[in-house]
Design a protein around this motif. Structure first.
Motif, PDB file in Angstrom:
ATOM      1  N   UNK A 171      41.608  43.097  40.259  1.00 42.54           N
ATOM      2  CA  UNK A 171      40.228  43.655  40.593  1.00 42.54           C
ATOM      3  C   UNK A 171      40.039  44.607  39.605  1.00 42.54           C
ATOM      4  N   UNK A 172      40.774  45.691  39.556  1.00 44.98           N
ATOM      5  CA  UNK A 172      40.356  47.129  38.667  1.00 44.98           C
ATOM      6  C   UNK A 172      40.836  47.014  37.230  1.00 44.98           C
ATOM      7  N   UNK A 173      41.333  45.925  36.921  1.00 48.40           N
ATOM      8  CA  UNK A 173      41.767  45.991  35.278  1.00 48.40           C
ATOM      9  C   UNK A 173      40.242  45.442  34.518  1.00 48.40           C
ATOM     10  N   UNK A 174      40.392  45.966  33.190  1.00 49.31           N
ATOM     11  CA  UNK A 174      39.406  45.592  32.481  1.00 49.31           C
ATOM     12  C   UNK A 174      39.361  44.253  32.116  1.00 49.31           C
ATOM     13  N   UNK A 175      40.456  43.680  32.036  1.00 47.63           N
ATOM     14  CA  UNK A 175      40.653  42.136  31.529  1.00 47.63           C
ATOM     15  C   UNK A 175      40.371  40.951  32.865  1.00 47.63           C
ATOM     16  N   UNK A 176      40.100  42.070  34.192  1.00 45.33           N
ATOM     17  CA  UNK A 176      39.871  40.989  35.410  1.00 45.33           C
ATOM     18  C   UNK A 176      38.389  41.612  35.752  1.00 45.33           C
ATOM     19  N   UNK A 177      38.397  41.838  36.965  1.00 44.11           N
ATOM     20  CA  UNK A 177      37.013  41.951  37.569  1.00 44.11           C
ATOM     21  C   UNK A 177      36.418  43.105  37.181  1.00 44.11           C
ATOM     22  N   UNK A 178      37.313  44.241  36.681  1.00 49.97           N
ATOM     23  CA  UNK A 178      36.793  45.543  36.173  1.00 49.97           C
ATOM     24  C   UNK A 178      35.930  46.338  37.205  1.00 49.97           C
ATOM     25  N   UNK A 179      36.363  46.331  38.130  1.00 44.37           N
ATOM     26  CA  UNK A 179      35.879  47.010  39.443  1.00 44.37           C
ATOM     27  C   UNK A 179      36.235  48.617  39.318  1.00 44.37           C
ATOM     28  N   UNK A 180      35.539  49.563  39.887  1.00 39.97           N
ATOM     29  CA  UNK A 180      36.035  51.039  39.866  1.00 39.97           C
ATOM     30  C   UNK A 180      37.047  50.887  40.876  1.00 39.97           C
ATOM     31  N   UNK A 181      38.237  51.791  40.738  1.00 41.25           N
ATOM     32  CA  UNK A 181      38.968  52.079  41.712  1.00 41.25           C
ATOM     33  C   UNK A 181      38.532  52.775  42.869  1.00 41.25           C
ATOM     34  N   UNK A 182      37.386  53.372  42.777  1.00 41.50           N
ATOM     35  CA  UNK A 182      36.723  54.029  43.839  1.00 41.50           C
ATOM     36  C   UNK A 182      35.909  53.181  44.502  1.00 41.50           C
ATOM     37  N   UNK A 183      35.559  51.894  44.213  1.00 40.65           N
ATOM     38  CA  UNK A 183      34.979  50.996  45.138  1.00 40.65           C
ATOM     39  C   UNK A 183      35.643  49.686  45.602  1.00 40.65           C
ATOM     40  N   UNK A 184      36.984  49.908  45.537  1.00 45.74           N
ATOM     41  CA  UNK A 184      37.982  49.177  46.380  1.00 45.74           C
ATOM     42  C   UNK A 184      38.582  49.984  47.472  1.00 45.74           C
ATOM     43  N   UNK A 185      38.505  49.562  48.707  1.00 46.11           N
ATOM     44  CA  UNK A 185      39.121  50.260  50.001  1.00 46.11           C
ATOM     45  C   UNK A 185      40.179  49.596  50.581  1.00 46.11           C
ATOM     46  N   UNK A 186      41.281  50.292  51.045  1.00 50.23           N
ATOM     47  CA  UNK A 186      41.994  49.591  51.662  1.00 50.23           C
ATOM     48  C   UNK A 186      42.093  50.349  53.352  1.00 50.23           C
TER      49      UNK A 186
END
Length: 344
Positions: A171-186
């Motif tokens: 989700x957060x990798x540039x080659x992947x979905x490139x989401x900001x880590x601050x926009x992913x919540x656990x």
């Protein structure tokens, strides 16, 4: 094998073994994660032979979309896994962005008495491609870009640590979905060993962290959340106080308010006492219980919710009231349930 179970490095190794150029891996993932193309035949910068090979040897996702249930503030997607289980994913319409609430398990073993998902028990963990597949399928059917992902659907994310971690990497990798880590919540119910592991993990500790407390007294928390017997409130707070968060970020303390159970002033005062010494490290989300006909609890009147908030505010603790979206389609916090007979 599923392409969406692999990182870029892993896929590069696969294409190298086939005898292809390594950059082919990046091309394939670009189609999937940037253009949301879920059909090898449409990947036109690959040769016909390469597309045929991929079609014969790989799959992109493993979920079958069964039904979409819509409400004004959200949309719930029901998916069937290859082994016939149902999982639920909720797209939430925020004021200026879209948030996707993804599931990490089929059912849940934590056993919170106020959560519908717990009634089914745990069937199994979701695999990486099943977690990523939720995002891909919803995004492919959604005009606007999904900016936020919350692991607040079915299951306890930290009980499926390895698969959730790899899905987050995609989700957060540039080659992947490139989401900001601050926009992913656990969101976790407070598994202490896994929280310690998360604290030592350079990837996972940069995500937003939400922890369900739900009671300020150990005995009450045990009755609502049986895992508290082995993951005590005292130990949990020690872990949270020492969690390596930068000063400009706060851990979200989630507190489901249940009428006549944990919503009195004495509960608010004790919660404030527990959090006061670290009030700059925490913020509190008060969530009025989302009713379910199969659960014995009731939603508190809003005057009690405001009173609870006022006690915390007066102690200098940032406290917000979260009115869950998706209540009308049983897609709100605590309402997701794989065996609910919604398909009838």
């Amino acid at each position: 094998m599923y392409i969406t179970s692999l990182t870029l490095q892993e896929l590069e190794e696969k294409v190298k073994q086939i005898g292809w150029e390594r950059y082919r891996a990046h091309q394939i993932l670009n189609w999937i994660y940037k253009r949301f193309v879920l059909d090898f035949e449409q990947m036109t910068n690959l040769s016909k032979e390469q597309r045929a090979f991929l079609k014969d040897n790989y799959l992109i996702h493993s979920l079958e979309l069964l039904k979409v249930v819509e409400a004004p503030d959200s949309k719930k997607f029901l998916f069937k896994t290859r082994d016939g289980h149902i999982i639920e994913t909720v797209l939430i319409y925020e004021r200026d962005h879209l948030t996707l609430c993804v599931s990490s398990q089929i059912g849940c073993a934590v056993g919170c008495t106020f959560c519908a998902t717990a009634k089914d028990g745990l069937t199994r963990n979701l695999r990486v491609e099943e977690i990523i597949g939720q995002f891909l399928q919803v995004q492919s059917l959604t005009k606007d870009k999904i900016r936020n992902v919350v692991f607040m659907g079915m299951g306890e994310p930290l009980a499926n640590y390895e698969n959730v971690r790899k899905a987050v990497e995609i989700m957060v990798s540039s080659w992947g979905l490139d989401l900001s880590k601050r926009r992913v919540s656990i969101s976790t119910s407070g598994l202490i060993n896994q929280l310690n592991r998360m604290a030592q993990d350079p990837l996972m500790r940069e995500l937003n962290l939400a922890v369900s407390i739900n009671a300020p007294f150990q005995s009450l928390r045990e009755s609502l959340m049986p895992l508290s017997k082995t993951n005590t409130l005292e130990e949990l707070l020690e872990v949270l106080y020492s969690f390596p968060y930068p000063p400009d970020r706060r851990i979200m303390i989630e507190y489901v308010l249940i009428h006549g159970v944990n919503d009195e002033v004495e509960h608010a005062k004790e919660l404030a006492r527990l959090l006061k010494k670290g009030k700059k490290k925490f913020k509190v989300n008060l969530i009025p219980f989302n009713p379910d006909p199969e659960l014995p609890y009731k939603r508190p009147p809003m005057e009690k919710v405001y009173r609870f908030q006022k006690v915390l505010w007066e102690e200098g603790i940032s406290t917000f009231i979260r009115i869950s979206k998706g209540i009308g389609l049983f897609g709100a916090c605590g309402q997701l349930r794989s065996k609910r007979l919604v398909l009838r």
